[in-house]
Design an enzyme around this catalytic site. Structure first.
Site, PDB file in Angstrom:
ATOM      1  CB  ILE A 155      41.327  46.747  33.409  1.00  0.00           C
ATOM      2  CG1 ILE A 155      42.077  46.401  34.709  1.00  0.00           C
ATOM      3  CG2 ILE A 155      41.698  45.788  32.297  1.00  0.00           C
ATOM      4  CD1 ILE A 155      41.650  45.096  35.368  1.00  0.00           C
ATOM      5  CB  SER A 233      36.155  41.039  33.373  1.00  0.00           C
ATOM      6  OG  SER A 233      35.882  41.913  34.427  1.00  0.00           O
ATOM      7  NE  ARG A 234      36.774  38.165  39.646  1.00  0.00           N
ATOM      8  CZ  ARG A 234      38.017  38.655  39.550  1.00  0.00           C
ATOM      9  NH1 ARG A 234      38.656  38.590  38.400  1.00  0.00           N
ATOM     10  NH2 ARG A 234      38.622  39.177  40.592  1.00  0.00           N
ATOM     11  CD  GLU A 263      38.711  31.809  37.382  1.00  0.00           C
ATOM     12  OE1 GLU A 263      38.528  32.263  36.234  1.00  0.00           O
ATOM     13  OE2 GLU A 263      39.440  32.363  38.225  1.00  0.00           O
ATOM     14  CG  HIS A 295      42.272  34.566  36.967  1.00  0.00           C
ATOM     15  ND1 HIS A 295      40.989  34.501  37.448  1.00  0.00           N
ATOM     16  CD2 HIS A 295      42.657  35.848  37.154  1.00  0.00           C
ATOM     17  CE1 HIS A 295      40.616  35.674  37.912  1.00  0.00           C
ATOM     18  NE2 HIS A 295      41.618  36.508  37.740  1.00  0.00           N
ATOM     19  CD  GLN A 296      49.124  33.659  31.193  1.00  0.00           C
ATOM     20  OE1 GLN A 296      48.976  32.480  30.905  1.00  0.00           O
ATOM     21  NE2 GLN A 296      50.211  34.321  30.845  1.00  0.00           N
ATOM     22  CG  PHE A 298      47.101  38.595  38.327  1.00  0.00           C
ATOM     23  CD1 PHE A 298      46.553  37.417  37.873  1.00  0.00           C
ATOM     24  CD2 PHE A 298      48.020  38.554  39.361  1.00  0.00           C
ATOM     25  CE1 PHE A 298      46.910  36.192  38.455  1.00  0.00           C
ATOM     26  CE2 PHE A 298      48.380  37.336  39.949  1.00  0.00           C
ATOM     27  CZ  PHE A 298      47.823  36.159  39.486  1.00  0.00           C
TER      28      PHE A 298
HETATM   29  P1  NAD Z   1      37.151  49.247  37.847  1.00  0.00           P
HETATM   30  O1  NAD Z   1      36.270  49.245  39.033  1.00  0.00           O
HETATM   31  O2  NAD Z   1      38.249  50.257  37.736  1.00  0.00           O
HETATM   32  O3  NAD Z   1      36.268  49.369  36.511  1.00  0.00           O
HETATM   33  C1  NAD Z   1      35.075  48.655  36.320  1.00  0.00           C
HETATM   34  C2  NAD Z   1      34.202  49.498  35.402  1.00  0.00           C
HETATM   35  O4  NAD Z   1      33.043  48.727  35.087  1.00  0.00           O
HETATM   36  C3  NAD Z   1      33.730  50.796  36.041  1.00  0.00           C
HETATM   37  O5  NAD Z   1      33.991  51.889  35.179  1.00  0.00           O
HETATM   38  C4  NAD Z   1      32.235  50.579  36.248  1.00  0.00           C
HETATM   39  O6  NAD Z   1      31.469  51.774  36.141  1.00  0.00           O
HETATM   40  C5  NAD Z   1      31.946  49.621  35.098  1.00  0.00           C
HETATM   41  N1  NAD Z   1      30.678  48.932  35.259  1.00  0.00           N
HETATM   42  C6  NAD Z   1      30.044  48.578  36.409  1.00  0.00           C
HETATM   43  N2  NAD Z   1      28.868  47.984  36.111  1.00  0.00           N
HETATM   44  C7  NAD Z   1      28.773  47.962  34.764  1.00  0.00           C
HETATM   45  C8  NAD Z   1      27.783  47.488  33.852  1.00  0.00           C
HETATM   46  N3  NAD Z   1      26.641  46.929  34.297  1.00  0.00           N
HETATM   47  N4  NAD Z   1      28.025  47.625  32.525  1.00  0.00           N
HETATM   48  C9  NAD Z   1      29.158  48.210  32.071  1.00  0.00           C
HETATM   49  N5  NAD Z   1      30.116  48.696  32.891  1.00  0.00           N
HETATM   50  C10 NAD Z   1      29.933  48.566  34.213  1.00  0.00           C
HETATM   51  O7  NAD Z   1      37.752  47.776  37.750  1.00  0.00           O
HETATM   52  P2  NAD Z   1      39.056  47.322  36.962  1.00  0.00           P
HETATM   53  O8  NAD Z   1      40.248  47.430  37.845  1.00  0.00           O
HETATM   54  O9  NAD Z   1      39.087  47.965  35.621  1.00  0.00           O
HETATM   55  O10 NAD Z   1      38.757  45.757  36.812  1.00  0.00           O
HETATM   56  C11 NAD Z   1      37.702  45.278  36.002  1.00  0.00           C
HETATM   57  C12 NAD Z   1      37.498  43.815  36.302  1.00  0.00           C
HETATM   58  O11 NAD Z   1      38.655  43.085  35.844  1.00  0.00           O
HETATM   59  C13 NAD Z   1      37.449  43.499  37.807  1.00  0.00           C
HETATM   60  O12 NAD Z   1      36.152  43.591  38.292  1.00  0.00           O
HETATM   61  C14 NAD Z   1      37.974  42.093  37.886  1.00  0.00           C
HETATM   62  O13 NAD Z   1      36.859  41.239  37.887  1.00  0.00           O
HETATM   63  C15 NAD Z   1      38.777  41.903  36.592  1.00  0.00           C
HETATM   64  N6  NAD Z   1      40.199  41.637  36.824  1.00  0.00           N
HETATM   65  C16 NAD Z   1      40.749  40.538  36.231  1.00  0.00           C
HETATM   66  C17 NAD Z   1      42.103  40.273  36.396  1.00  0.00           C
HETATM   67  C18 NAD Z   1      42.767  39.088  35.741  1.00  0.00           C
HETATM   68  O14 NAD Z   1      43.890  38.726  36.106  1.00  0.00           O
HETATM   69  N7  NAD Z   1      42.148  38.456  34.762  1.00  0.00           N
HETATM   70  C19 NAD Z   1      42.888  41.113  37.183  1.00  0.00           C
HETATM   71  C20 NAD Z   1      42.285  42.240  37.761  1.00  0.00           C
HETATM   72  C21 NAD Z   1      40.934  42.490  37.579  1.00  0.00           C
END
Ligand code: NAD
Length: 332
Positions: A155, A233-234, A263, A295-296, A298
């Site tokens: 992302i 993200s979270r 949430e 949380h929309q 996605f």
């Molecule tokens: P991903 O695993 O592809 O990427 C996560 C990145 O974070 C990786 O490159 C990892 O090395 C990095 N990372 C790990 N620890 C770290 C730290 N301490 N500091 C900085 N970077 C760090 O995951 P993604 O698919 O890109 O998703 C990212 C987050 O988005 C997910 O974990 C999820 O929580 C969130 N998400 C939210 C929605 C939504 O609808 N809002 C949907 C999907 C995912």
């Protein structure tokens, strides 16, 4: 093979039922979240399918194991709500959908930046009331601004591409630099420098022990005065009371959140006729420079299609004990 789904909405039933035709599983949908109180609903299921706010802790996993559940299938990417060690001990596989549509989340993140900056949500309401004044709608050019991205996985990398398209300088921090992102002209810097230099900071790292409250009173103080913070993200990445204090002082200029630490009691429900007891979210929503979506990020038809297809395929592959097509999908 029977799969019990928790936290389901009409769109989950629609997409999973549509794509199940070629798999032929027996699907059972519960609206309620999975937790210690609801786990007793699981009867004769081989797999449970859960989402972001289901609480799959050790107590729930022990109950699932006692009911002969063999697979916990997350229909999302994040897995901070599942006790993986408890699953391992109880011989339950855990799988997820590692990358269903990173663009869906990255594009929603960009929408939040644009909305907070150009105040299109306010303009929409204003014009409908025949108020054509521009006072209070002043924005800034994104072109030339510095955007800091924390976490450049699927992302974060997509968000970097979008913001480069706006002509921003994009800087990033990740524990593992993404070479493709770097080759596209994104500069990796220590996290402190990213916070200090950015006009907009966007969080795209997972929630874990290292990242919990990565945005707190000390890191907020490092940010440029009046900067924008976006979290899709979270919720646990942000210490919400510290963010509220920074908004009150003007240290933080804008906040866009699609996720919120508490949430699970609010999101994915219509509470419009209820009294909200959570004073923190109410305080957040009272700021004119805060945008909350529930949380929309996605939520696109492309993402829901991929979520359904990959989840059903993960379960089929685990049930037939073949290797999962994507190694990243299997957590335990
Ligand atoms: P991903 O695993 O592809 O990427 C996560 C990145 O974070 C990786 O490159 C990892 O090395 C990095 N990372 C790990 N620890 C770290 C730290 N301490 N500091 C900085 N970077 C760090 O995951 P993604 O698919 O890109 O998703 C990212 C987050 O988005 C997910 O974990 C999820 O929580 C969130 N998400 C939210 C929605 C939504 O609808 N809002 C949907 C999907 C995912």
């Amino acid at each position: 093979m029977k799969i019990s789904f928790f936290s389901t909405q009409p769109y989950d039933k629609h997409f999973f039922s549509t794509y199940n035709d070629s798999f032929g599983f027996q699907l059972e949908f519960f609206e309620t979240q999975l937790n210690a109180q609801t786990v007793s609903l699981v009867e004769n299921a081989d797999a449970v399918c859960v989402f972001v706010n289901d609480r799959v802790d050790a107590a729930v996993i022990e109950q699932l194991a006692a009911r002969n559940v063999r697979i916990i299938a997350l229909r999302c990417a994040g897995f901070n709500n599942v006790d993986l060690e408890a699953a391992r001990i109880n011989n339950i596989h855990v799988c997820r959908v590692p990358a269903y549509s990173p663009e869906a989340v990255a594009e929603h993140t960009a929408a939040m930046v644009l909305t907070l900056n150009r105040k299109t949500h306010k303009a929409y309401n204003r014009v409908r009331e025949q108020n054509f004044s521009l006072n209070g709608l002043l924005g800034f050019d994104l072109h030339g601004k510095t955007v800091g991205v924390i976490g450049t996985g699927n992302i974060g990398a997509s968000f970097c591409r979008i913001m480069k398209g706006f002509g921003c300088r994009v800087i990033a921090f990740d524990v593992i630099a993404n070479r493709e992102v770097e080759a596209s002209g994104v500069e990796y810097l220590p996290v402190i420098e990213v916070l200090q230099q950015s006009d907009i900071v966007s969080l795209h790292c997972p929630l874990n022990d290292q990242t919990k409250h990565i945005i707190n009173s000390s890191t907020l103080a490092m940010m440029k005065k009046g900067a924008m913070l976006i979290n899709t993200s979270r919720g646990g990445l942000i210490d919400t009371p510290a963010v509220i204090a920074a908004l009150k002082k003007g240290q933080l200029g804008y906040l866009g959140i699609d996720v919120y630490e508490q949430e699970e009691k609010l999101f994915f429900r219509d509470l419009s006729a209820d009294i909200i007891e959570d004073d923190t979210i109410q305080r957040l929503m009272s700021f004119p420079n805060v945008l909350v979506t529930a949380h929309q990020a996605f939520f696109t038809s492309e993402a829901l299609t991929q979520i359904a297809l990959v989840t059903l395929q993960n379960i089929q592959e685990l049930a037939t004990k073949s290797n999962l097509s994507s190694k990243a999908a299997l957590l335990v």
